[in-house]
Design an enzyme around this catalytic site. Structure first.
Site, PDB file in Angstrom:
ATOM      1  N   ASN A 156      -5.616   2.301  -2.365  1.00  0.00           N
ATOM      2  CA  ASN A 156      -6.272   0.983  -2.465  1.00  0.00           C
ATOM      3  C   ASN A 156      -6.982   0.550  -1.184  1.00  0.00           C
ATOM      4  O   ASN A 156      -8.024  -0.103  -1.241  1.00  0.00           O
ATOM      5  CB  ASN A 156      -5.282  -0.076  -2.958  1.00  0.00           C
ATOM      6  N   GLU A 254       6.657   0.786   2.121  1.00  0.00           N
ATOM      7  CA  GLU A 254       5.874  -0.404   1.753  1.00  0.00           C
ATOM      8  C   GLU A 254       5.508  -0.224   0.289  1.00  0.00           C
ATOM      9  O   GLU A 254       4.672   0.625  -0.042  1.00  0.00           O
ATOM     10  CB  GLU A 254       4.602  -0.506   2.607  1.00  0.00           C
ATOM     11  N   CYS A 288      -1.847  -4.827  -2.371  1.00  0.00           N
ATOM     12  CA  CYS A 288      -0.440  -5.071  -2.716  1.00  0.00           C
ATOM     13  C   CYS A 288      -0.074  -6.536  -2.524  1.00  0.00           C
ATOM     14  O   CYS A 288       0.905  -7.014  -3.079  1.00  0.00           O
ATOM     15  CB  CYS A 288       0.453  -4.197  -1.862  1.00  0.00           C
ATOM     16  N   GLU A 467       6.834  -2.876   9.340  1.00  0.00           N
ATOM     17  CA  GLU A 467       5.829  -2.249  10.198  1.00  0.00           C
ATOM     18  C   GLU A 467       5.130  -3.362  10.965  1.00  0.00           C
ATOM     19  O   GLU A 467       5.356  -4.537  10.710  1.00  0.00           O
ATOM     20  CB  GLU A 467       4.828  -1.462   9.339  1.00  0.00           C
TER      21      GLU A 467
END
Ligand code: NAD
Ligand code: 6OD
Length: 489
Positions: A156, A254, A288, A467
Site C-alpha cells: 500500500n 505492524e 492501514c 516503531e
C-alpha cells in the site's frame, strides 16, 4: 516491440534471475508492466548466507559513523533518481502523482536520513554497583545488532513502508533481506540498484522477490534469520508467528486496523468533514490508518452525512498524472473483488448506501483496471461484519452517538487497535478521551500527521511492538551488559 522488463532479486551484491516469472500488472488499465523473477529456495539460502557473512565482513567492520554516512549516500542517490522512483511506484500502484510526490517517495528518502542521524545516538546505560565485599563494579551496556533481519513489507505504501524498516535495521548494523509485496516490486529493485551504486558492502542489503506464501514463508522459517519485521495483514501475521515460533525469533508486527473517527458535538463541522474525507479516501482507502467507521454526535449527524456525501462525490478519480486526481485504482483485481464483496455484504447486512457502492465506468482502457467508487454507508449495527472487519478500501460507515462514554465504549469494541481520530474544539475533551481509546495512535483534529520520532504501532490484532525513533532502535539492536569489577585499594 520492446522486450518486457524483468525484475530480479539482489543477492550478496549481484542481481540474480531465477527464470521463474510472474506478471506485474498495472492496476490503472490491466497492462503488463514487467515480469517478476521469483526467488528460488537456493537464492533465498544464498541471500541468508551472504547476509550472515556481511555481519563479520566489510559491512560489520564499519563504524557507526561510516555506516550512517553510507545511508546518507543512499538517501542522496534516491533523491537524484527520484523521478524513476516516482514513475515505478505510479506504475505498480496507480496512485496519484500528488500523493507519490508528497508522501511515498520523499518519506522513503527521509527514512534513511532520519535513522542514519538517530543511530549515532543509540547510547547504552552505565551503573556503578556497590558489591557486598566493599568493591565496586562498572556495569555498562553496548547495543549490538540482532544479525540478519528479514523485512517483509506490503503494497500500500511500498517504498515508504519498506524503508521504514530497512533504514533503522541497517543503521543499527544489521544485514537485511527485504521481501516486498509481489504486487509492488519495482521501487524495491530501484532501491537495490541505489545500494549497489553507492557502494553498500555486499550482503548488507539483499532483496528477494516473490509471493508471500512461497518466498515470504520460506524466509520466516529459515535458519539463519535472526529477526522478522513485518507489515501487512493480521492473518498473515498469525501465520508468520507460527513460522518463527520454532526458533523463537524476535518479531515486530505492524498489522491491520479498523479505525474510527469521532465527531463530537463541539467539532468544527467543516474541518471534520474535510479531515474525514482525507482519512477515509486517501490512497483509495489503502492506508492501514484510514478511517472505516465514523461516530457522529446526533446533533451534527444529518449535516455531517450530507457534507461527507458531497465531498465523496467531488473526489476526482482517474489517471495518476491527470490534474486534480485525488484517487487512483485499488492495487489489484483480487483486492478490487475483496472490497466489492464488502460493498455487497453491506447491502446484505441492511446498510443504506449514501453514495458509491460500485465500480466507476470510464468507457476507456481504465475499465480493465481496478477502480472503485468512494462509498459511504449508514444504518448498520456496530457488530455487523462490515463494521468489524478491515476492508482496506474507500468506504466508511457513519453512525450516531449521544454520550461521550458511550462512544468510547463503542470505539473500543473491536478486535483491532491501530489508530483513531477525534474531532472536537474542546481541549479538555480531547485530552480526556484520547488516552481512553484502545489504540496505538490518536489524532486530534488531524490525520496521518507524522513525526518519525514518535512511537508508531497498534494493540490487539493491529500489531506487536512499536516503531519510530528510539523504538525502532530498541527493536533492531540488543543491549549487552558488560560488568567490570573495580577492586578498592
Ligand atoms: P499481506 O499480509 O497480504 O502481505 C504483506 C507482505 O507479507 C507481502 O510482502 C506478502 O507477500 C507477505 N506474505 C504474505 N503471506 C505471507 C506468509 N505466509 N509468510 C510470509 N510473508 C507473507 O498484506 P497486504 O495485502 O500486502 O497489505 C495490506 C494489509 O497490511 C492490510 O491489512 C493493512 O492494514 C496492513 N498494513 C498495516 C500497516 C501498519 O503499519 N499497521 C501498514 C500498512 C499495511
Ligand atoms: O508513516 C509511517 O511511518 C507509517 N508506518 C505508516 C503506515 C501506514 C500504513 O499503511
Amino acid at each position: 516491440m520492446s522486450e518486457v522488463k524483468k525484475l530480479k532479486s539482489y543477492i550478496n551484491g549481484q542481481f540474480v534471475d531465477s527464470n521463474e516469472y510472474f506478471d506485474n500488472i498495472n492496476p490503472v488499465d490491466g497492462t503488463l508492466i514487467a515480469k517478476v523473477s521469483e526467488a528460488s529456495p537456493a537464492m533465498i539460502e544464498a541471500a541468508i548466507s551472504g547476509a550472515r557473512a556481511a555481519l563479520t565482513d566489510e559491512w560489520g567492520r564499519l563504524s557507526v559513523n561510516e555506516r550512517c554516512a553510507l545511508l546518507h549516500k543512499v538517501a542522496d542517490r534516491m533523491a537524484e533518481r527520484e523521478e524513476e522512483f516516482i514513475a515505478a511506484e505510479i506504475a505498480d500502484t496507480g496512485k496519484s502523482l500528488f500523493q507519490i510526490k508528497t508522501i511515498d517517495i520523499p518519506r522513503g528518502t527521509a527514512n534513511f536520513r532520519f535513522f542514519a542521524d538517530l543511530a549515532r545516538f543509540n547510547d547504552g546505560e552505565t551503573f556503578i554497583t556497590e558489591t557486598p565485599s566493599g568493591d565496586k563494579a562498572l556495569n555498562y551496556s553496548v547495543n549490538k545488532p540482532l544479525g540478519v533481519v528479514a523485512v517483509i513489507s506490503p503494497w500500500n505504501l511500498p517504498l515508504l513502508l519498506a524503508t521504514w524498516k530497512v533504514a533503522p535495521a541497517m543503521a543499527c548494523g544489521n544485514s537485511v533481506i527485504l521481501k516486498p509485496s509481489e504486487e509492488t516490486s519495482s521501487t524495491a529493485v530501484l532501491l537495490a540498484e541505489v545500494m549497489d551504486e553507492v557502494g553498500v558492502p555486499k550482503g548488507a542489503f539483499n532483496l528477494v522477490l516473490g509471493r508471500g506464501k512461497v518466498v515470504g514463508d520460506a524466509l520466516t522459517g529459515a535458519k539463519g534469520i535472526d529477526a522478522v519485521t513485518f507489515t501487512g495483514a493480521s492473518n498473515t501475521g498469525k501465520q508468520i508467528m507460527k513460522s518463527v515460533a520454532q526458533s523463537v525469533k524476535p518479531i515486530s508486527f505492524e498489522l491491520g486496523g479498523k479505525n474510527a473517527a469521532i465527531v463530537f458535538a463541539d467539532a468544527d463541522l467543516d474541518k471534520a468533514i474535510k479531515g474525514v474525507t482525507k482519512s477515509t479516501f486517501t490512497n483509495c482507502g489503502q492506508v492501514c490508518l484510514c478511517t472505516e467507521k465514523v461516530f457522529v454526535h446526533r446533533s451534527l449527524f444529518d449535516r455531517f452525512v450530507a457534507g461527507l456525501k458531497q465531498a465523496a462525490q467531488d473526489i476526482k478519480i482517474g489517471y495518476p498524472l491527470e490534474k486534480d486526481v485525488f484517487i487512483g485504482p485499488l492495487v489489484s483485481k483480487v483486492h478490487q473483488q475483496k472490497v466489492l464483496s464488502y460493498y455487497q455484504l453491506a447491502k446484505e447486512e441492511g446498510a443504506t448506501v449514501v453514495t458509491g457502492g460500485g465500480v466507476p465506468i470510464f468507457n476507456d482502457e481504465r475499465d480493465n483496471g481496478c477502480f472503485i467508487e468512494p462509498t459511504i454507508i449508514t444504518g448498520l449495527d456496530d457488530n455487523a461484519r462490515v463494521n468489524q472487519e478491515e476492508i482496506f478500501g474507500p468506504i466508511c460507515h457513519i453512525s450516531i452517538f449521544d454520550e461521550e462514554n458511550e462512544v468510547i465504549r463503542r470505539l473500543n469494541d473491536t478486535d483491532y487497535g491501530l489508530a483513531a481520530s477525534i474531532w472536537t474544539e474542546n481541549l479538555s475533551r480531547a485530552h480526556r478521551v484520547a488516552p481512553q481509546l484502545d489504540v496505538g495512535l490518536v489524532w486530534v483534529n488531524t490525520w496521518f500527521l507524522r513525526d518519525l520520532r514518535a512511537p508508531f504501532g497498534g494493540v490487539k490484532l493491529s500489531g506487536i511492538g512499536r516503531e519510530g525513533g528510539k523504538h525502532s532502535l530498541a527493536f533492531y539492536s540488543e543491549p549487552m551488559n558488560i560488568c567490570i569489577n573495580i577492586e578498592q585499594a
